[in-house]
Design a protein around this motif. Structure first.
Motif, PDB file in Angstrom:
ATOM      1  N   LYS A 158       8.744 -28.182 -37.015  1.00  0.00           N
ATOM      2  CA  LYS A 158       9.135 -28.476 -35.630  1.00  0.00           C
ATOM      3  C   LYS A 158       8.716 -27.354 -34.687  1.00  0.00           C
ATOM      4  O   LYS A 158       8.208 -27.600 -33.596  1.00  0.00           O
ATOM      5  N   PHE A 159       8.934 -26.114 -35.108  1.00  0.00           N
ATOM      6  CA  PHE A 159       8.586 -24.958 -34.289  1.00  0.00           C
ATOM      7  C   PHE A 159       7.083 -24.914 -34.014  1.00  0.00           C
ATOM      8  O   PHE A 159       6.642 -24.775 -32.866  1.00  0.00           O
ATOM      9  N   ILE A 160       6.285 -25.042 -35.062  1.00  0.00           N
ATOM     10  CA  ILE A 160       4.830 -24.968 -34.919  1.00  0.00           C
ATOM     11  C   ILE A 160       4.302 -26.133 -34.086  1.00  0.00           C
ATOM     12  O   ILE A 160       3.375 -25.967 -33.283  1.00  0.00           O
ATOM     13  N   ALA A 161       4.888 -27.306 -34.243  1.00  0.00           N
ATOM     14  CA  ALA A 161       4.448 -28.480 -33.466  1.00  0.00           C
ATOM     15  C   ALA A 161       4.604 -28.254 -31.967  1.00  0.00           C
ATOM     16  O   ALA A 161       3.859 -28.831 -31.171  1.00  0.00           O
ATOM     17  N   GLU A 162       5.565 -27.423 -31.572  1.00  0.00           N
ATOM     18  CA  GLU A 162       5.811 -27.164 -30.157  1.00  0.00           C
ATOM     19  C   GLU A 162       4.939 -26.055 -29.570  1.00  0.00           C
ATOM     20  O   GLU A 162       4.937 -25.844 -28.363  1.00  0.00           O
ATOM     21  N   LEU A 163       4.196 -25.348 -30.416  1.00  0.00           N
ATOM     22  CA  LEU A 163       3.319 -24.282 -29.921  1.00  0.00           C
ATOM     23  C   LEU A 163       2.092 -24.883 -29.257  1.00  0.00           C
ATOM     24  O   LEU A 163       1.653 -25.975 -29.618  1.00  0.00           O
ATOM     25  N   PRO A 164       1.511 -24.171 -28.293  1.00  0.00           N
ATOM     26  CA  PRO A 164       0.267 -24.654 -27.677  1.00  0.00           C
ATOM     27  C   PRO A 164      -0.856 -24.735 -28.729  1.00  0.00           C
ATOM     28  O   PRO A 164      -0.802 -24.072 -29.767  1.00  0.00           O
ATOM     29  N   ALA A 165      -1.887 -25.499 -28.422  1.00  0.00           N
ATOM     30  CA  ALA A 165      -3.040 -25.631 -29.315  1.00  0.00           C
ATOM     31  C   ALA A 165      -3.683 -24.263 -29.552  1.00  0.00           C
ATOM     32  O   ALA A 165      -3.677 -23.394 -28.670  1.00  0.00           O
ATOM     33  N   THR A 166      -4.222 -24.088 -30.757  1.00  0.00           N
ATOM     34  CA  THR A 166      -4.833 -22.811 -31.128  1.00  0.00           C
ATOM     35  C   THR A 166      -6.195 -23.027 -31.771  1.00  0.00           C
ATOM     36  O   THR A 166      -6.502 -24.105 -32.265  1.00  0.00           O
ATOM     37  N   ASN A 167      -6.981 -21.942 -31.744  1.00  0.00           N
ATOM     38  CA  ASN A 167      -8.237 -21.888 -32.484  1.00  0.00           C
ATOM     39  C   ASN A 167      -8.362 -20.472 -33.028  1.00  0.00           C
ATOM     40  O   ASN A 167      -8.556 -19.530 -32.267  1.00  0.00           O
ATOM     41  N   HIS A 168      -8.216 -20.327 -34.352  1.00  0.00           N
ATOM     42  CA  HIS A 168      -8.235 -19.020 -35.009  1.00  0.00           C
ATOM     43  C   HIS A 168      -9.627 -18.686 -35.530  1.00  0.00           C
ATOM     44  O   HIS A 168     -10.315 -19.552 -36.066  1.00  0.00           O
ATOM     45  N   THR A 169     -10.000 -17.421 -35.409  1.00  0.00           N
ATOM     46  CA  THR A 169     -11.204 -16.874 -36.021  1.00  0.00           C
ATOM     47  C   THR A 169     -10.781 -15.658 -36.838  1.00  0.00           C
ATOM     48  O   THR A 169     -10.203 -14.723 -36.281  1.00  0.00           O
ATOM     49  N   ILE A 170     -11.060 -15.693 -38.126  1.00  0.00           N
ATOM     50  CA  ILE A 170     -10.648 -14.611 -39.025  1.00  0.00           C
ATOM     51  C   ILE A 170     -11.737 -13.547 -39.056  1.00  0.00           C
ATOM     52  O   ILE A 170     -12.909 -13.857 -39.263  1.00  0.00           O
ATOM     53  N   SER A 171     -11.338 -12.283 -38.884  1.00  0.00           N
ATOM     54  CA  SER A 171     -12.308 -11.192 -38.984  1.00  0.00           C
ATOM     55  C   SER A 171     -12.113 -10.374 -40.256  1.00  0.00           C
ATOM     56  O   SER A 171     -13.049  -9.749 -40.730  1.00  0.00           O
ATOM     57  N   SER A 172     -10.891 -10.372 -40.813  1.00  0.00           N
ATOM     58  CA  SER A 172     -10.689  -9.685 -42.088  1.00  0.00           C
ATOM     59  C   SER A 172      -9.531 -10.321 -42.838  1.00  0.00           C
ATOM     60  O   SER A 172      -8.614 -10.890 -42.242  1.00  0.00           O
ATOM     61  N   LEU A 173      -9.628 -10.233 -44.154  1.00  0.00           N
ATOM     62  CA  LEU A 173      -8.620 -10.794 -45.040  1.00  0.00           C
ATOM     63  C   LEU A 173      -8.513  -9.875 -46.245  1.00  0.00           C
ATOM     64  O   LEU A 173      -9.533  -9.440 -46.786  1.00  0.00           O
ATOM     65  N   ASP A 174      -7.303  -9.570 -46.651  1.00  0.00           N
ATOM     66  CA  ASP A 174      -7.082  -8.784 -47.861  1.00  0.00           C
ATOM     67  C   ASP A 174      -5.944  -9.429 -48.628  1.00  0.00           C
ATOM     68  O   ASP A 174      -5.016  -9.989 -48.026  1.00  0.00           O
ATOM     69  N   ALA A 175      -6.020  -9.381 -49.929  1.00  0.00           N
ATOM     70  CA  ALA A 175      -4.965  -9.961 -50.761  1.00  0.00           C
ATOM     71  C   ALA A 175      -4.729  -9.077 -51.967  1.00  0.00           C
ATOM     72  O   ALA A 175      -5.665  -8.449 -52.489  1.00  0.00           O
ATOM     73  N   GLN A 176      -3.485  -9.043 -52.388  1.00  0.00           N
ATOM     74  CA  GLN A 176      -3.102  -8.293 -53.579  1.00  0.00           C
ATOM     75  C   GLN A 176      -2.127  -9.135 -54.379  1.00  0.00           C
ATOM     76  O   GLN A 176      -1.205  -9.731 -53.807  1.00  0.00           O
ATOM     77  N   PRO A 177      -2.306  -9.174 -55.694  1.00  0.00           N
ATOM     78  CA  PRO A 177      -1.284  -9.832 -56.511  1.00  0.00           C
ATOM     79  C   PRO A 177      -0.036  -8.967 -56.538  1.00  0.00           C
ATOM     80  O   PRO A 177      -0.126  -7.738 -56.546  1.00  0.00           O
ATOM     81  N   ILE A 178       1.119  -9.603 -56.503  1.00  0.00           N
ATOM     82  CA  ILE A 178       2.376  -8.866 -56.648  1.00  0.00           C
ATOM     83  C   ILE A 178       2.671  -8.782 -58.140  1.00  0.00           C
ATOM     84  O   ILE A 178       2.524  -9.776 -58.864  1.00  0.00           O
ATOM     85  N   SER A 179       3.068  -7.628 -58.584  1.00  0.00           N
ATOM     86  CA  SER A 179       3.320  -7.412 -60.008  1.00  0.00           C
ATOM     87  C   SER A 179       4.232  -8.497 -60.577  1.00  0.00           C
ATOM     88  O   SER A 179       5.276  -8.812 -60.011  1.00  0.00           O
ATOM     89  N   VAL A 208      12.264 -18.386 -38.009  1.00  0.00           N
ATOM     90  CA  VAL A 208      12.541 -19.787 -38.330  1.00  0.00           C
ATOM     91  C   VAL A 208      12.610 -19.898 -39.843  1.00  0.00           C
ATOM     92  O   VAL A 208      11.766 -19.330 -40.543  1.00  0.00           O
ATOM     93  N   SER A 209      13.600 -20.629 -40.360  1.00  0.00           N
ATOM     94  CA  SER A 209      13.684 -20.801 -41.811  1.00  0.00           C
ATOM     95  C   SER A 209      13.733 -22.275 -42.182  1.00  0.00           C
ATOM     96  O   SER A 209      14.259 -23.099 -41.429  1.00  0.00           O
ATOM     97  N   GLY A 210      13.166 -22.575 -43.336  1.00  0.00           N
ATOM     98  CA  GLY A 210      13.115 -23.944 -43.833  1.00  0.00           C
ATOM     99  C   GLY A 210      11.862 -24.653 -43.352  1.00  0.00           C
ATOM    100  O   GLY A 210      11.525 -24.604 -42.171  1.00  0.00           O
ATOM    101  N   LYS A 211      11.167 -25.309 -44.271  1.00  0.00           N
ATOM    102  CA  LYS A 211       9.859 -25.877 -43.921  1.00  0.00           C
ATOM    103  C   LYS A 211       9.932 -26.943 -42.834  1.00  0.00           C
ATOM    104  O   LYS A 211       9.018 -27.054 -42.023  1.00  0.00           O
ATOM    105  N   ASP A 212      11.016 -27.710 -42.759  1.00  0.00           N
ATOM    106  CA  ASP A 212      11.114 -28.728 -41.704  1.00  0.00           C
ATOM    107  C   ASP A 212      11.319 -28.092 -40.337  1.00  0.00           C
ATOM    108  O   ASP A 212      10.740 -28.543 -39.339  1.00  0.00           O
ATOM    109  N   ASN A 213      12.121 -27.021 -40.278  1.00  0.00           N
ATOM    110  CA  ASN A 213      12.302 -26.291 -39.014  1.00  0.00           C
ATOM    111  C   ASN A 213      11.004 -25.592 -38.597  1.00  0.00           C
ATOM    112  O   ASN A 213      10.686 -25.527 -37.407  1.00  0.00           O
ATOM    113  N   ILE A 214      10.277 -25.080 -39.582  1.00  0.00           N
ATOM    114  CA  ILE A 214       8.985 -24.448 -39.295  1.00  0.00           C
ATOM    115  C   ILE A 214       8.021 -25.483 -38.721  1.00  0.00           C
ATOM    116  O   ILE A 214       7.324 -25.221 -37.745  1.00  0.00           O
TER     117      ILE A 214
END
Length: 135
Positions: A59-80, A51-57
């Motif tokens: 709409k797409f996400i609004a149609e997904l079933p309800a969710t509940n996320h639990t994060i177990s790991s996260l990693d981040a790196q700066p891009i040069s 899906v491209s474009g924030k408005d289309n995103i």
């Protein structure tokens, strides 16, 4: 790794942690606001559906079933900065569990590329994938 790079990595992880708390709070409880986290030209690939474009995103996400996320790991790196024209940009990788509607929790991975736009982190690209056992 020199101190300057270590400091950049620490700042990236701190920013990613704050961003992910905001993202999953929005995804699980206030989806009608999720498009505010994407660039106008943002991209989402959700379990293979693009899906491209924030408005289309939105709409797409609004149609997904309800969710509940639990994060177990996260990693981040700066891009040069040399690769992104001095623009503050991060790549973030998340793993965890998600309960979709009333189904049993499933493993997922998600990666974001985020950049600063109007003094806030915005999603350039977002790839979500449920981790299902191979047949």
């Amino acid at each position: 790794m020199n101190k300057s790079q270590r400091d950049k990595n620490d700042l990236a992880c701190q920013a990613a942690d704050e961003f992910c708390k905001l993202y999953y709070e929005c995804m699980d409880k206030t989806r009608h606001l999720i498009n505010k986290l994407y660039l106008d030209s943002g991209l989402l690939v959700y379990n293979g559906t693009g899906v491209s474009g924030k408005d289309n995103i939105q709409k797409f996400i609004a149609e997904l079933p309800a969710t509940n996320h639990t994060i177990s790991s996260l990693d981040a790196q700066p891009i040069s900065e040399y690769a992104v024209g001095q623009q503050s940009t991060l790549t973030i990788l998340i793993a965890g569990n998600v309960r979709i509607a009333d189904r049993k929790a499933a493993y997922f991975v998600q990666d974001f590329t985020v950049t600063v736009h109007d003094s806030k982190w915005r999603i350039v690209s977002d790839c979500f994938r449920l981790q299902e056992p191979m047949p």
